[in-house]
Design a protein around this motif. Structure first.
Motif, PDB file in Angstrom:
ATOM      1  N   CYS A 171    -112.870  15.571 -31.391  1.00 17.30           N
ATOM      2  CA  CYS A 171    -111.860  15.090 -32.338  1.00 17.30           C
ATOM      3  C   CYS A 171    -112.223  13.660 -32.709  1.00 17.30           C
ATOM      4  O   CYS A 171    -112.307  12.791 -31.835  1.00 17.30           O
ATOM      5  N   VAL A 176    -109.679  14.747 -36.975  1.00 17.80           N
ATOM      6  CA  VAL A 176    -110.349  15.990 -37.365  1.00 17.80           C
ATOM      7  C   VAL A 176    -111.016  16.596 -36.144  1.00 17.80           C
ATOM      8  O   VAL A 176    -111.875  15.974 -35.514  1.00 17.80           O
ATOM      9  N   GLU A 177    -110.579  17.835 -35.814  1.00 18.89           N
ATOM     10  CA  GLU A 177    -111.131  18.537 -34.661  1.00 18.89           C
ATOM     11  C   GLU A 177    -112.290  19.442 -35.078  1.00 18.89           C
ATOM     12  O   GLU A 177    -112.367  19.882 -36.231  1.00 18.89           O
ATOM     13  N   TYR A 185    -100.456  10.580 -33.980  1.00 19.53           N
ATOM     14  CA  TYR A 185    -101.069  11.357 -35.044  1.00 19.53           C
ATOM     15  C   TYR A 185    -101.586  12.677 -34.482  1.00 19.53           C
ATOM     16  O   TYR A 185    -101.950  12.762 -33.302  1.00 19.53           O
ATOM     17  N   TRP A 186    -101.636  13.692 -35.373  1.00 18.58           N
ATOM     18  CA  TRP A 186    -102.079  15.019 -34.977  1.00 18.58           C
ATOM     19  C   TRP A 186    -103.213  15.490 -35.879  1.00 18.58           C
ATOM     20  O   TRP A 186    -103.227  15.211 -37.083  1.00 18.58           O
ATOM     21  N   GLY A 187    -104.131  16.243 -35.289  1.00 23.85           N
ATOM     22  CA  GLY A 187    -105.135  16.929 -36.071  1.00 23.85           C
ATOM     23  C   GLY A 187    -104.598  18.248 -36.597  1.00 23.85           C
ATOM     24  O   GLY A 187    -103.455  18.623 -36.321  1.00 23.85           O
ATOM     25  N   GLN A 188    -105.436  18.947 -37.337  1.00 26.23           N
ATOM     26  CA  GLN A 188    -104.997  20.182 -37.981  1.00 26.23           C
ATOM     27  C   GLN A 188    -105.105  21.385 -37.045  1.00 26.23           C
ATOM     28  O   GLN A 188    -104.551  22.446 -37.339  1.00 26.23           O
ATOM     29  N   GLY A 189    -105.789  21.232 -35.940  1.00 26.53           N
ATOM     30  CA  GLY A 189    -105.908  22.310 -34.968  1.00 26.53           C
ATOM     31  C   GLY A 189    -107.200  23.092 -35.111  1.00 26.53           C
ATOM     32  O   GLY A 189    -107.749  23.216 -36.210  1.00 26.53           O
ATOM     33  N   THR A 190    -107.685  23.599 -33.985  1.00 25.12           N
ATOM     34  CA  THR A 190    -108.879  24.444 -33.990  1.00 25.12           C
ATOM     35  C   THR A 190    -108.631  25.623 -33.051  1.00 25.12           C
ATOM     36  O   THR A 190    -108.107  25.453 -31.952  1.00 25.12           O
ATOM     37  N   GLN A 214    -106.567   9.648 -39.866  1.00 28.91           N
ATOM     38  CA  GLN A 214    -106.792  11.091 -39.790  1.00 28.91           C
ATOM     39  C   GLN A 214    -107.489  11.454 -38.488  1.00 28.91           C
ATOM     40  O   GLN A 214    -108.302  10.691 -37.975  1.00 28.91           O
ATOM     41  N   TYR A 271    -104.882  21.317 -30.471  1.00 31.99           N
ATOM     42  CA  TYR A 271    -104.593  20.196 -31.352  1.00 31.99           C
ATOM     43  C   TYR A 271    -104.965  18.875 -30.676  1.00 31.99           C
ATOM     44  O   TYR A 271    -104.659  18.650 -29.508  1.00 31.99           O
TER      45      TYR A 271
END
Length: 121
Positions: free
Chosen positions: A22, A5-6, A110-115, A3, A94
């Motif tokens: 992140c 997380v930003e 992998y990608w974070g959910q964005g901020t 995972q 992201y």
């Protein structure tokens, strides 16, 4: 499971600064590279900055001299220091990482959910 997380987004006035973070977590064998992308409304996602495990960096022309990417390998964290922010920097940012997972030994992006970053007076 890996995972990203930003954190650190928000509203800032033009000329201001923000620092995005992140953190990568999960069953990680090795992190090869990490980076930041952004997507503004109605536009395609674009690369902002990228850093390899050897600390080689690359920046989009639009952010050179204003943004700095860095990592803390021990914390599996990538940072994006954003200075002299402009309204055109407004976007969802992201986190992206190229990671080899421990259990499968597969190397994937992998990608974070964005901020959200909003630059406005």
């Amino acid at each position: 499971q890996v995972q990203l997380v930003e954190s650190g987004g928000g509203l800032v006035q033009p000329g201001g600064s923000l620092r995005l973070s992140c953190v990568a977590s999960g069953s990680i064998f090795r992190i090869y590279a990490m980076g930041w992308y952004r997507q503004a409304p109605g536009k395609q996602r674009e690369l902002v900055a990228h850093i390899t495990s050897g600390d080689s960096t690359h920046y989009a022309d639009s952010v050179k001299g204003r943004f700095t990417i860095s990592t803390d390998s021990a914390k599996k964290t990538v940072y994006l220091q954003m200075n002299s922010l402009k309204p055109e920097d407004t976007a969802v940012y992201y986190c992206n990482a190229n990671i080899q997972a421990m259990l499968t030994m597969s190397r994937l992006n992998y990608w974070g959910q964005g901020t959200q970053v909003t630059v406005s007076s």
